[in-house]
Design an enzyme around this catalytic site. Structure first.
Site, PDB file in Angstrom:
ATOM      1  N   HIS A  80       0.714  -0.943   0.072  1.00 27.64           N
ATOM      2  CA  HIS A  80      -0.160  -0.150   0.033  1.00 27.64           C
ATOM      3  C   HIS A  80       0.907   1.300  -0.087  1.00 27.64           C
ATOM      4  CE1 HIS A  80       0.999  -0.609   4.236  1.00 27.64           C
ATOM      5  NE2 HIS A  80       0.788   0.616   4.192  1.00 27.64           N
ATOM      6  N   THR A  89       1.133   4.786   2.100  1.00 22.90           N
ATOM      7  CA  THR A  89       0.521   5.546   3.219  1.00 22.90           C
ATOM      8  C   THR A  89       0.281   7.350   2.922  1.00 22.90           C
ATOM      9  OG1 THR A  89       1.458   4.115   4.900  1.00 22.90           O
ATOM     10  CG2 THR A  89       0.722   6.626   5.669  1.00 22.90           C
ATOM     11  N   HIS A 118       5.312   6.477  -0.924  1.00 26.19           N
ATOM     12  CA  HIS A 118       6.213   5.455  -0.869  1.00 26.19           C
ATOM     13  C   HIS A 118       5.464   4.032  -0.672  1.00 26.19           C
ATOM     14  CE1 HIS A 118       6.412   5.509   3.468  1.00 26.19           C
ATOM     15  NE2 HIS A 118       6.465   4.585   3.556  1.00 26.19           N
ATOM     16  N   THR A 129       6.280   0.288   0.597  1.00 23.80           N
ATOM     17  CA  THR A 129       7.439  -0.854   1.136  1.00 23.80           C
ATOM     18  C   THR A 129       7.584  -2.019   0.655  1.00 23.80           C
ATOM     19  OG1 THR A 129       6.856   0.205   3.462  1.00 23.80           O
ATOM     20  CG2 THR A 129       8.103  -1.838   3.479  1.00 23.80           C
ATOM     21  N   TRP A 184       2.251  -1.398  16.372  1.00 22.53           N
ATOM     22  CA  TRP A 184       2.251  -2.178  15.305  1.00 22.53           C
ATOM     23  C   TRP A 184       3.642  -2.912  14.791  1.00 22.53           C
ATOM     24  CZ3 TRP A 184       4.374  -1.782  10.398  1.00 22.53           C
ATOM     25  CH2 TRP A 184       4.231  -2.732   9.372  1.00 22.53           C
TER      26      TRP A 184
END
Length: 622
Positions: free
Chosen positions: A501, A503, A579, A581, A615
């Site tokens: 994804h 962010t 970005h 990951t 997390w």
């Protein structure tokens, strides 16, 4: 004796400016055009009629656009239709250009001789509006007191053309005057002529007469397009003899009869050709005549301030001539007349008409565009407006909500999408429900994503609009393509496909989620967002958890982030950097040799979730 001569405005050698120069004796004479000449020219000369009618019809052709909601506009248009306002105004402008006209506001149950109290007008009280020419009205004495509201006009009007209205005086506040050309008060101008103004024909009459005369003269010449020249030996001697003229007529009749019966001319050839009769048919040439007539018409066009192409309905001629310049100048002239001449009169009429329609608000209108674009031109303009709005949105100089509202208003007023205003109201009702209704945040299962692209179920359903921390991301839809690239670059494990994804926001500060809105510019109809190939792409470590990411640029994502920050959200980093990951385990990858992913990045709709404290990354995808 030495004499000195000076050249200046005069020249004794050429005679210019001296008594021998004919121009010195030229003087302008004022020949007032009377009512009968005005009427005769308007009814008999097509040029005169077009010069009077054309600007009047162009000033009212597209009419006007009210700045009000649909319900009020409907009431206004219904009242205009009942009163035939547009037709009456057009007629009054025509009469004004013919030397003066007026609109009478017929108020039911009111004394016309008393001042009109606009604030007391009741719904439906404007019974009718009537149009009069100056010749149907008698005006009173001039009001010369500068402090009087009627200064410069008459103290009363009187209708002279309707039997049951004769003798009834009308207060000037009930009359709306449409004047002709301005008349300067001075020697030779009467008070009444100065008030009403000159008919347009007064100044352009000579040009019109010259053009009409040239056309009539040319039409007469058509009958003489060919003529016969007959040579008869001893003609004068024969005519001097008794009965000579009768013999000549008989001879010519015989020749014409022979030409009709035998298609040949029978002539006397004389003895050996001596004293033979001759008959020659000659053709008139029209060289230069069309150009001369066009020159007269061009003079008329210049005198009337109407382009030649518009006046005659012809296309522009000449190399690279389009007529666009002339048309634009003319339309600008019409727009100026609408503002300086017509609007003041319409304001007076509207003050009464709106109250008669049951509207007490002070409303404003704009004149509708005089030039209607074609479908291709309108589409090009719409695209230009959309591109401009996107530039402003990407720049961050204008708040996105304000820009979106302005764009919606523009589309509604332009009429680009019929019914858009009603649909926007419905959309607003859905986006901003009543306070008692709990807003809902989407669940990943409701986003319509493939199992490969579904984000991890980090969110919980929100039951109220209380401020809370917020995490916003977009899932990567083409995750399989992205992982294949990563594997080819040497990454043994990657972020799981359903967790890839970008962010957009990570706000630990509690915010009202409903105030964050939606991405109204970057998303398509399904809420998806594509980042096109190209631009800066960099692979490098990020953060303290061993993440290696693909950095890329997206004005849409950056602007969306800034929008939410301005609406109260927080951000833990100095600046936002979009970005994806790639992996949390890339210790054995030489990042200097990694070729960044260059393809399109396809992201799904925004996902609003609460922040998950402490997390930690999950296991990668091998």
């Amino acid at each position: 004796m030495v004499r000195s001569f000076f050249d200046g405005l005069t020249n004794v050698l050429s005679g210019a400016g001296t008594s021998v120069d004919k121009r010195v004796h030229a003087r302008y004479g004022l020949n007032i055009v009377d009512q009968h000449q005005v009427e005769a020219s308007y009814r008999t000369s097509w040029l005169a009629r077009k010069i009077v009618d054309m600007p009047a019809h162009d000033m009212t052709r597209e009419w006007r656009d009210w700045k009000a909601d649909g319900e009020l506009i409907g009431k206004i248009e219904a009242e205009e239709k009942r009163l035939c306002l547009r037709e009456r105004v057009t007629q009054a402008i025509v009469l004004g250009r013919l030397g003066g006209g007026a609109i009478y506001l017929g108020i039911k149950g009111d004394d016309p001789s008393q001042p009109l109290a606009v604030e007391h007008i009741r719904p439906g009280q404007l019974s009718y509006i009537a149009v009069f020419s100056r010749w149907q009205l008698t005006i009173g004495q001039e009001v010369s007191d500068p402090e009087d509201a009627l200064f410069g006009g008459p103290d009363y009007f009187q209708i002279t053309s309707i039997a049951n209205k004769v003798g009834v005086r009308i207060h000037p506040s009930r009359m709306v005057i449409f004047k002709g050309a301005h008349v300067m008060r001075g020697i030779g101008s009467q008070w009444e002529d100065a008030f009403w103004g000159d008919p347009i024909y007064q100044a352009v009459g000579d040009a019109i007469r010259n053009a009409d005369s040239a056309q009539n003269s040319f039409a007469s010449l058509i009958d003489e397009a060919t003529y016969d020249v007959i040579g008869i030996p001893g003609l004068m001697e024969r005519l001097s003899q008794p009965g000579g003229d009768a013999q000549l007529s008989k001879r010519l009749d015989a020749a014409r009869q022979g030409k009709s019966n035998h298609r040949a001319i029978i002539l006397d050839s004389g003895e050996g050709g001596k004293d033979a009769e001759t008959w020659v048919t000659r053709q008139v040439t029209w060289a230069g005549m069309p150009e001369l007539m066009a020159a007269f018409l061009q003079t008329v066009a210049g005198a009337s301030d109407i382009p030649y192409t518009r006046l005659l309905g012809t296309s522009a001629t000449g190399m690279s001539a389009t007529g666009e310049g002339d048309k634009n100048d003319y339309l600008s002239s019409i727009a100026t007349k609408q503002e300086t001449m017509l609007r003041p009169n319409m304001v007076r009429i509207d003050a009464v008409m709106l109250r008669s329609a049951g509207i007490k608000d002070e409303l404003w209108f704009d004149w509708s565009p005089l030039f209607e674009m074609g479908e291709k031109e309108r589409a090009a303009l719409d695209k230009l407006k959309a591109d401009t709005a996107k530039v402003w949105g990407d720049s961050g100089l204008v708040p996105i909500d304000a820009l979106a509202k302005g764009a919606q208003n523009l589309l509604t007023e332009d009429g680009t999408y019929p019914g858009l205003d009603e649909e926007l109201k419905k959309a607003e009702a859905i986006v901003a429900p009543d306070a008692d209704v709990a807003p809902v945040v989407a669940n990943p299962d409701d986003l319509g994503l493939t199992s490969e692209a579904k984000p991890k179920p980090l969110l919980k359903i929100v039951g109220d609009a209380a401020p809370r921390p917020l995490y916003v991301n977009r899932p990567l839809l083409n995750a399989a393509e992205f992982i294949a690239w990563a594997k080819a670059q040497g990454f043994k494990t990657t972020t799981p496909a359903d967790d890839l994804h970008v962010t957009i926001l990570y706000s630990k500060t509690p915010v009202d989620w409903m105030k964050m809105g939606t991405d109204g510019w970057g998303s398509d109809a399904k809420g998806n967002l594509d980042v096109a190939p190209g631009g800066a792409r960099i692979v490098e470590p990020l953060g303290d958890k061993g993440a290696v990411v693909l950095l890329f640029t997206s004005s849409s994502l950056s602007w969306r982030h800034e929008e939410m920050v301005r609406n109260g959200a927080s951000h833990d980093f100095d600046e936002y950097q979009s970005h994806v990951t790639i992996s949390y385990d890339a210790s054995d990858v030489d990042l200097s040799k990694v070729e960044p992913y260059r393809g399109v990045l396809k992201f799904g709709p925004e996902v609003f979730t609460e922040i998950v404290e402490d997390w930690k990354p999950t296991g990668g995808e091998a």
